[in-house]
Enzyme design. Structure first.
Site, short mmCIF file in Angstrom:
data_model
loop_
_atom_site.label_atom_id
_atom_site.label_comp_id
_atom_site.label_asym_id
_atom_site.label_seq_id
_atom_site.Cartn_x
_atom_site.Cartn_y
_atom_site.Cartn_z
N LYS A 155 1.35 -28.29 -114.22
CA LYS A 155 1.50 -29.27 -113.14
C LYS A 155 1.26 -28.66 -111.77
O LYS A 155 0.60 -29.24 -110.94
CB LYS A 155 2.91 -29.90 -113.16
CG LYS A 155 3.24 -30.66 -114.43
CD LYS A 155 4.58 -31.38 -114.31
CE LYS A 155 5.76 -30.43 -114.12
NZ LYS A 155 6.13 -29.66 -115.31
N ARG B 154 12.27 -36.62 -113.27
CA ARG B 154 12.50 -35.87 -114.50
C ARG B 154 13.57 -36.50 -115.36
O ARG B 154 13.90 -35.96 -116.42
CB ARG B 154 12.96 -34.47 -114.12
CG ARG B 154 12.00 -33.35 -114.51
CD ARG B 154 12.63 -32.09 -113.98
NE ARG B 154 12.11 -30.89 -114.49
CZ ARG B 154 11.17 -30.15 -113.89
NH1 ARG B 154 10.57 -30.60 -112.83
NH2 ARG B 154 10.84 -28.99 -114.39
N ARG C 287 3.61 -15.79 -117.61
CA ARG C 287 3.91 -15.91 -116.18
C ARG C 287 5.15 -15.09 -115.81
O ARG C 287 5.25 -14.56 -114.71
CB ARG C 287 4.14 -17.40 -115.87
CG ARG C 287 4.46 -17.73 -114.46
CD ARG C 287 4.42 -19.23 -114.21
NE ARG C 287 5.62 -19.91 -114.70
CZ ARG C 287 5.80 -21.23 -114.67
NH1 ARG C 287 4.86 -22.02 -114.20
NH2 ARG C 287 6.92 -21.77 -115.12
N ARG D 129 10.33 -15.67 -110.47
CA ARG D 129 11.23 -16.78 -110.80
C ARG D 129 12.32 -16.31 -111.75
O ARG D 129 12.03 -15.78 -112.81
CB ARG D 129 10.44 -17.93 -111.41
CG ARG D 129 9.85 -18.84 -110.36
CD ARG D 129 9.04 -19.95 -110.97
NE ARG D 129 9.81 -20.79 -111.90
CZ ARG D 129 9.40 -21.99 -112.28
NH1 ARG D 129 8.28 -22.47 -111.83
NH2 ARG D 129 10.13 -22.68 -113.12
N ARG E 265 15.02 -24.78 -120.97
CA ARG E 265 14.24 -25.73 -120.15
C ARG E 265 13.47 -26.69 -121.04
O ARG E 265 13.36 -27.88 -120.75
CB ARG E 265 13.30 -24.97 -119.21
CG ARG E 265 14.03 -24.45 -117.97
CD ARG E 265 13.32 -23.29 -117.30
NE ARG E 265 11.97 -23.60 -116.87
CZ ARG E 265 11.04 -22.69 -116.63
NH1 ARG E 265 11.30 -21.41 -116.78
NH2 ARG E 265 9.85 -23.05 -116.22
P1 ADP Z 1 8.89 -26.03 -114.56
O1 ADP Z 1 8.38 -27.43 -114.69
O2 ADP Z 1 7.85 -25.01 -114.82
O3 ADP Z 1 10.16 -25.79 -115.33
P2 ADP Z 1 9.77 -26.56 -111.81
O4 ADP Z 1 9.43 -25.67 -110.68
O5 ADP Z 1 9.24 -27.93 -111.78
O6 ADP Z 1 9.30 -25.75 -113.08
O7 ADP Z 1 11.36 -26.63 -111.96
C1 ADP Z 1 12.19 -25.49 -112.01
C2 ADP Z 1 13.66 -25.90 -112.16
O8 ADP Z 1 14.05 -26.66 -111.01
C3 ADP Z 1 13.96 -26.82 -113.34
O9 ADP Z 1 14.22 -26.10 -114.53
C4 ADP Z 1 15.21 -27.56 -112.84
O10 ADP Z 1 16.37 -26.77 -112.95
C5 ADP Z 1 14.93 -27.73 -111.35
N1 ADP Z 1 14.25 -29.02 -111.05
C6 ADP Z 1 12.99 -29.19 -110.56
N2 ADP Z 1 12.70 -30.49 -110.39
C7 ADP Z 1 13.80 -31.18 -110.80
C8 ADP Z 1 14.13 -32.56 -110.90
N3 ADP Z 1 13.27 -33.51 -110.54
N4 ADP Z 1 15.36 -32.89 -111.38
C9 ADP Z 1 16.24 -31.95 -111.75
N5 ADP Z 1 16.00 -30.65 -111.70
C10 ADP Z 1 14.80 -30.24 -111.23
#
Ligand code: ADP
Length: 193
Positions: free
Chosen positions: A14, A89, A128, A134, A145
Site C-alpha cells: 500500500k 481498518r 523489510r 520500524r 498484525r
Molecule cells: P502495515 O499495513 O504494514 O501494518 P501501517 O503503517 O499501515 O503498516 O500500520 C502500522 C501500525 O499502525 C498498525 O499495525 C496499527 O497498530 C497502527 N495503525 C495504522 N493505521 C491504523 C488504523 N487505521 N487503525 C488502527 N490502527 C492503525
C-alpha cells in the site's frame, strides 16, 4: 473530488503504490500508519498511547484514529481528491469515514484491494525488517498484525463490496505491473494530472 481507498493486508504494498498514485494523479495522501509513527516519534500524548498498541501488533483504538484523521481531511481544501492508505481498518472506521465525507458533500468513489498470498506477505515483511527501523517488523509482531487484519480489517472489504465500490487487484506482480492494474481502474474516474 475523487476519493480512493488503497486496501490490503500489511505487506501488500500500500505504501509503495500510494506513492506512485500520488505522483501520477496528484492526490492528497493520508496514511494513518505514517501519521501515527510521526506522533510516536514526537512522543505526543496521542503517540504515547498509540505506541502501546502498535508495538504489540494491535490496531490503535478507533476513536484515536478517527479523531486524528478528521482534521487531516480538511487540511488542504481544493485538492483533486484523497488517497486513504491503511485507513479505514475496521467497520467502525469505515462508517465514521462515510459520515465525515458526507459532511463535506463527497464520498468514497473506489476501493482498490491489493491481493497478495500470505506466504509472500510474511516474506516481504521479514525482508523489510532487516532494513527498516520500524519496531513492529519482527516475526512475532508480524504474525499478530496479520491476525488483527483477518479479525478486524478484512470485513471492511465486504462493507465496500456491498456498495459496489471494491475492485480486487493482483498485488504479487512486480511494482510497475501492479501499478498499471491500479491505474487502469483509477483512469475510469480520473485521468493522470
Ligand atoms: P502495515 O499495513 O504494514 O501494518 P501501517 O503503517 O499501515 O503498516 O500500520 C502500522 C501500525 O499502525 C498498525 O499495525 C496499527 O497498530 C497502527 N495503525 C495504522 N493505521 C491504523 C488504523 N487505521 N487503525 C488502527 N490502527 C492503525
Amino acid at each position: 473530488m475523487f476519493n480512493l481507498i488503497l486496501f490490503g493486508p500489511p505487506g501488500s504494498g500500500k505504501g509503495t503504490q500510494s506513492t506512485n498514485i500520488v505522483k501520477s494523479y496528484n492526490l492528497q495522501h493520508i496514511s494513518t500508519g505514517d501519521l501515527l509513527r510521526d506522533e510516536v516519534s514526537r512522543q505526543t500524548p496521542l503517540g504515547v498511547e498509540a505506541q502501546k498498541y502498535m508495538d504489540q501488533g494491535f490496531l490503535v483504538p478507533d476513536e484515536v484514529v478517527i479523531g486524528m484523521i478528521s482534521g487531516k481531511i480538511d487540511e488542504n481544501p481544493g485538492v483533486r481528491g484523497i488517497i486513504f492508505d491503511g485507513f479505514p481498518r475496521t467497520k467502525a472506521q469505515a462508517e465514521a469515514l462515510d459520515k465525515l465525507l458526507e459532511f463535506k458533500n463527497t464520498q468514497i468513489h473506489l476501493v482498490l484491494s491489493l491481493e497478495v498470498p500470505e506466504d509472500e506477505l510474511v516474506r516481504r515483511m521479514l525482508g523489510r525488517a532487516a532494513t527498516s527501523d520500524r519496531s513492529d517488523d519482527n516475526e512475532e509482531v508480524i504474525s499478530k498484525r496479520i491476525k488483527e487484519y483477518h479479525a478486524k480489517t478484512a470485513p471492511v472489504a465486504e462493507y465496500y463490496d456491498a456498495q459496489g465500490k471494491l475492485e480486487r487487484i493482483k498485488g504479487d506482480l512486480d511494482i510497475q505491473d501492479t501499478f498499471k492494474l491500479l491505474s487502469r481502474e483509477i483512469d475510469k474516474y480520473l485521468l493522470p494530472a
